[in-house]
Design an enzyme around this catalytic site. Structure first.
Site, mmCIF file in Angstrom:
data_model
loop_
_atom_site.group_PDB
_atom_site.id
_atom_site.type_symbol
_atom_site.label_atom_id
_atom_site.label_comp_id
_atom_site.label_asym_id
_atom_site.label_seq_id
_atom_site.Cartn_x
_atom_site.Cartn_y
_atom_site.Cartn_z
ATOM 1 N N ASP A 64 66.192 -36.073 53.406
ATOM 2 C CA ASP A 64 66.692 -36.848 52.275
ATOM 3 C C ASP A 64 65.569 -36.884 51.247
ATOM 4 O O ASP A 64 64.553 -37.551 51.465
ATOM 5 C CB ASP A 64 67.067 -38.261 52.732
ATOM 6 C CG ASP A 64 67.624 -39.124 51.608
ATOM 7 O OD1 ASP A 64 67.485 -38.738 50.427
ATOM 8 O OD2 ASP A 64 68.190 -40.196 51.898
ATOM 9 N N TYR A 160 72.531 -40.464 34.791
ATOM 10 C CA TYR A 160 72.480 -39.034 35.101
ATOM 11 C C TYR A 160 71.889 -38.208 33.950
ATOM 12 O O TYR A 160 70.979 -37.403 34.177
ATOM 13 C CB TYR A 160 73.862 -38.523 35.489
ATOM 14 C CG TYR A 160 73.860 -37.089 35.958
ATOM 15 C CD1 TYR A 160 73.475 -36.764 37.261
ATOM 16 C CD2 TYR A 160 74.222 -36.049 35.112
ATOM 17 C CE1 TYR A 160 73.464 -35.452 37.701
ATOM 18 C CE2 TYR A 160 74.212 -34.732 35.543
ATOM 19 C CZ TYR A 160 73.826 -34.438 36.834
ATOM 20 O OH TYR A 160 73.794 -33.137 37.265
ATOM 21 N N LYS A 164 68.315 -35.992 33.988
ATOM 22 C CA LYS A 164 68.205 -34.571 33.664
ATOM 23 C C LYS A 164 67.309 -34.339 32.446
ATOM 24 O O LYS A 164 66.613 -33.311 32.373
ATOM 25 C CB LYS A 164 69.590 -33.967 33.455
ATOM 26 C CG LYS A 164 70.420 -33.913 34.738
ATOM 27 C CD LYS A 164 69.683 -33.132 35.843
ATOM 28 C CE LYS A 164 70.499 -32.987 37.105
ATOM 29 N NZ LYS A 164 69.805 -32.204 38.159
#
Length: 245
Positions: A64, A160, A164
């Protein structure tokens, strides 16, 4: 890709989508691939898609990447078993369905940042240390997104796009650091548009939007890895024909 034959690649998020396609293609290209995933059985199952002579070069390892202890353990295992890593494909990434202004969503927001940003940085750090230790001119590839270069009016993106955009900045910061350190280690960001993977909502797919396939991105990975030592691809942006984003 001949110069990478027999060399070691680590692919994060290798259980499905871009990670799975990339892991298989790297094995077919002659590399020893360590596929990291939480669902390690799905990485193991990829061997059925490989020629019998190549399947034993794929090694499924549970990890993970949001947990530093998992990352450190994996890189230690790779060093002990193979000597170190030559190529790192930072593909692991997650999306959580929430808005920034929603109540009680701290856990979901933190999961995205821990996986998409900190996990990527820690894997890159450990890969660099392995390459430096062995004087290897390796290659680090970050699977980014077009959302690392723009922000769309699309529901539930929350952090998100921020994660990025961070990958875009991290790539260039690392490039500067690698240059300052006097290495010839390459680093590349690959930024696809929408790819038909598990993180894309089924409702979006059903609307018939133009989409890329995971194999399109894997082919881009092979391309950047296959460039001569004198060539460094900084950024690749890939969109499906007809995309309006």
């Amino acid at each position: 890709m001949e110069r990478w034959s027999g060399k070691v690649a680590i692919v994060t998020g290798a259980s499905s989508g871009i990670g799975a396609a990339t892991a298989k293609d790297l094995v077919k290209a002659g590399m020893v691939v360590v596929g990291l995933a939480r669902r390690v059985d799905r990485v193991e199952a990829l061997k059925t898609d490989l020629p019998a002579s190549a399947a034993d070069r794929l090694h499924a390892v549970k990890c993970d990447v949001s947990k530093e202890e998992d990352i450190l353990q994996v890189f230690k295992w790779v060093e002990e078993k193979f000597g170190g890593v030559d190529v790192l494909i930072n593909n692991a990434g997650i999306v959580r369905q929430t808005d920034l202004i929603d109540a009680d969503n701290t856990k979901m927001l933190r999961e995205v940042l821990d996986t998409n940003v900190l996990g990527l940085v820690l894997c890159s750090r450990e890969a660099y240390q392995s390459m430096k230790k062995r004087s290897v001119d390796g290659h680090i590839v970050h699977i980014n997104s077009v959302l690392g270069h723009t922000v769309l009016n699309f529901p539930h993106l929350n952090v998100y796009p921020a994660s990025k955009h961070a990958v875009t900045a991290i790539t260039e910061t690392m490039r500067n650091e690698l240059r300052t350190a006097g290495t010839k280690i390459k680093i590349t960001s690959i930024s696809p548009g929408v790819v038909r993977t598990e993180i894309v909502p089924e409702s979006f797919i059903e609307q018939g939007h133009p989409m890329l396939e995971s194999e399109d991105i894997s082919e881009a990975v092979l391309y950047v890895l296959g460039t001569p030592p004198r060539v460094q691809i900084h950024e690749v942006i890939i969109k499906p024909v007809g995309e309006t984003f």
